[in-house]
Design an enzyme around this catalytic site. Sequence first.
Site, PDB file in Angstrom:
ATOM      1  N   SER A   1       0.826  -1.214   0.000  1.00 34.70           N
ATOM      2  CA  SER A   1       0.000   0.000   0.000  1.00 34.70           C
ATOM      3  C   SER A   1       0.858   1.261   0.000  1.00 34.70           C
ATOM      4  O   SER A   1       2.008   1.261   0.468  1.00 34.70           O
ATOM      5  CB  SER A   1      -0.902   0.005   1.229  1.00 34.70           C
ATOM      6  OG  SER A   1      -0.134   0.279   2.389  1.00 34.70           O
TER       7      SER A   1
ATOM      8  N   GLU B   1       6.796  -0.148  -4.981  1.00 33.98           N
ATOM      9  CA  GLU B   1       5.747  -0.377  -5.975  1.00 33.98           C
ATOM     10  C   GLU B   1       4.431  -0.320  -5.216  1.00 33.98           C
ATOM     11  O   GLU B   1       4.173  -1.180  -4.375  1.00 33.98           O
ATOM     12  CB  GLU B   1       5.967  -1.762  -6.615  1.00 33.98           C
ATOM     13  CG  GLU B   1       5.137  -2.010  -7.821  1.00 33.98           C
ATOM     14  CD  GLU B   1       5.357  -0.949  -8.870  1.00 33.98           C
ATOM     15  OE1 GLU B   1       4.360  -0.316  -9.245  1.00 33.98           O
ATOM     16  OE2 GLU B   1       6.513  -0.743  -9.288  1.00 33.98           O
TER      17      GLU B   1
ATOM     18  N   CYS C   1      -2.425  -4.252  -8.628  1.00 35.78           N
ATOM     19  CA  CYS C   1      -2.022  -2.839  -8.719  1.00 35.78           C
ATOM     20  C   CYS C   1      -2.376  -2.316 -10.095  1.00 35.78           C
ATOM     21  O   CYS C   1      -2.577  -1.121 -10.279  1.00 35.78           O
ATOM     22  CB  CYS C   1      -0.525  -2.668  -8.542  1.00 35.78           C
ATOM     23  SG  CYS C   1       0.154  -3.642  -7.256  1.00 35.78           S
TER      24      CYS C   1
HETATM   25  C1  UN1 Z   1       0.442  -6.325  -9.451  1.00 38.47           C
HETATM   26  O1  UN1 Z   1      -0.743  -6.113  -9.643  1.00 38.47           O
HETATM   27  O2  UN1 Z   1       0.961  -5.980  -8.373  1.00 38.47           O
HETATM   28  O3  UN1 Z   1       0.620  -6.791 -15.204  1.00 38.47           O
HETATM   29  C2  UN1 Z   1       1.301  -7.035 -10.398  1.00 38.47           C
HETATM   30  C3  UN1 Z   1       0.002  -7.557 -14.467  1.00 38.47           C
HETATM   31  C4  UN1 Z   1       0.735  -8.695 -13.791  1.00 38.47           C
HETATM   32  C5  UN1 Z   1       1.452  -8.205 -12.575  1.00 38.47           C
HETATM   33  C6  UN1 Z   1       0.588  -7.411 -11.656  1.00 38.47           C
HETATM   34  N1  UN1 Z   1       1.675  -9.273 -14.716  1.00 38.47           N
HETATM   35  O4  UN1 Z   1      -1.194  -7.421 -14.253  1.00 38.47           O
END
Ligand code: UN1
Length: 493
Positions: free
Chosen positions: A227, A248, A282
Site C-alpha cells: 500500500s 511499488e 495494482c
Molecule cells: C500487481 O498487480 O501488483 O501486469 C502485479 C500484471 C501482472 C502483474 C501485476 N503481470 O497485471
Amino acid sequence: MTTFQNFIAGAWVAPSTGNYFENTNPANTADVIGRFPKSGAADVAKAVESAKRGFEKWKRMPAPARGDILRRVGEILTARKEEIADLMTREMGKPLAETRGDVQEGIDTAFYAAVEGRRLFGHTVPSELRAKWAMSFRRPIGVAGIITPFNFPLAIPTWKIFPALVCGNACIFKPAEDVPHTGHVFVEILLEAGLPPEVIQLVHGDGEVGAAIVNHPDIPLLSFTGSTETGSKVGETAGRMHKRLSLEMGGKNAQIVLDDAKLDLALDGVLWGAFGTTGQRCTATSRLILQDGIHDQFVAKLQERASQLKLGDGRKAGTDVGPVIHADSIAKIERYVEIGLGEGAELTLGGQRAHGAGLEKGFFFQPTILTGVKAGMRVEQEEIFGPVLSVVRVKDADEAFRVNNGVKYGLSSSLYTQDVNISFRAINELDNGITYINAPTIGAEAHLPFGGVKQTGNGHREGGWEVYEFYSETKVAYIDYSGALQRAQIDNY
Ligand code: UN1
C-alpha cells in the site's frame, strides 16, 4: 494441522516469540491451511547475521553459476506448476487459470534471470588519456530486504529475489501474512535447486517483521510492494538511513474507450481488467473512461456481461471471480460504494457482499459498476483494491487523457481505438509507466520494465533489464598502463 517454520541460518526454526497465526482459505474460512510463525525483531536480527555470512560467499560465485541455480529453480517451478497454482488459489482465492499465470510469470522471470547471469553488462569506453583503460561494471550490494504482497504470491517475490540473487546479494524474505504457504514452498524450491542456505532467509509474520527489516542497519537495500501508506513509512526510514529502496504501490488505472473502438474487444478487455483477480491487482482497471457516442450502449452491454460472471471458489471449474482476501477488504469496498453513492454516482451493478450457495464461508463481493462518476470524486481518485469499476463519461480523447492523468497514481493505462494517430499520442501523453493499446490495463510481461510514475512508485522499475541496476552498484575502474602520471582534464588540454 501443519505447523510451518521460518528458514533462518540454514535451518527451519520456530519463531523467537513462540507465537503462530492461522492461514485460512478466503473462499472458505473453515479450511485452515496451517499455522505460520508470527515472528519478531529477534528473528530478523538472526536472519541478517546469517545472511551476511551467506553474502560473503555468494558474492564470490561467478554470476553465470548463480544464474545456473535459477535455471534449475525455473525447471522445478515448471514441473510443479499445477500443484503450486492449486495451493496459491487455496490461500489467496484467484481462479486456477490466474494462479497458473502467476507461476508462469515466476518461470519466465527465472529463465530471464538465469541468462542475465551471463550478461550483467557494464560499459567500456575510451579514456581521454593515452594508454589508459576506462570501464564500469556491476557489484553486489549486500543483504536485501524483500517485502511482498498477497495478490501475486509467487510472481512478485520472483521479480525481486531472482535479480537480487543473480546480482550476488543475499535475501531476507517476508511474504504477506495472507500467503505464507506459497512463500514456504518457494524457499524450499530455491534450496532444492542448490541455493546455499544462508543466502535466503524466510521470516514470516506481520508488519512487525516488515518494520524490523526496514529498520535493520545491516540491510542496505529494500524492495517493497504494497500500500501507498506503508510505502511512505518505508520510504521515510529508508531516506533517513540512506538505504536503496524500490517501491511499488497503488494504482487507479483507467481504460479509455473512444467512439471508433471495437466495442466487443473493449468489453472483453474491461471485464478482464476490472474483475480479474477480483480487482486486486495494482494494475487493475478501476476507472472506465467512455466517449459520449458509445457510453450508453457500452454500459448496457457491460452490465449484462458483468452480471453473468460466476463468483466462487477459484479451485472449481467455471469460476470467473474468486473471493477478496479478507473481511477488512469487504468492509473497505462497502465503504467506498457508500462514498460513491454519497458523491452522486449511480449503482449500475452489484454493490454488496455476495451471498448464495457455495459463498457462505468466503469473502465474496459482487462485481460492482458505478456510473455517472465525475473526475475528482473519491471513487475516481482513490485505490479501492476490489471488484469496483467507476465509469466516467467524456466528450473526446483530449478530455479522456486529462481524466486519465488527473490522479496521483500512474501505473498502467489502456486505450481502445482504431486511430493510429491518437494511439501514438496516448503512448506519449498518458502519465503512466505502462500504456496498452487495444488491450486491458493488466498483463505486463516479465521481460519488460514494470512500474509506475507519480505516487505509484519511487522511480525504480521491476522486471526486464532495468531491475538489475537496482540490485547492483555501478563501479568504475581506470587502468593506466602508460607508466607515467597522467592528470585527467589537465595534461590532455
Ligand atoms: C500487481 O498487480 O501488483 O501486469 C502485479 C500484471 C501482472 C502483474 C501485476 N503481470 O497485471
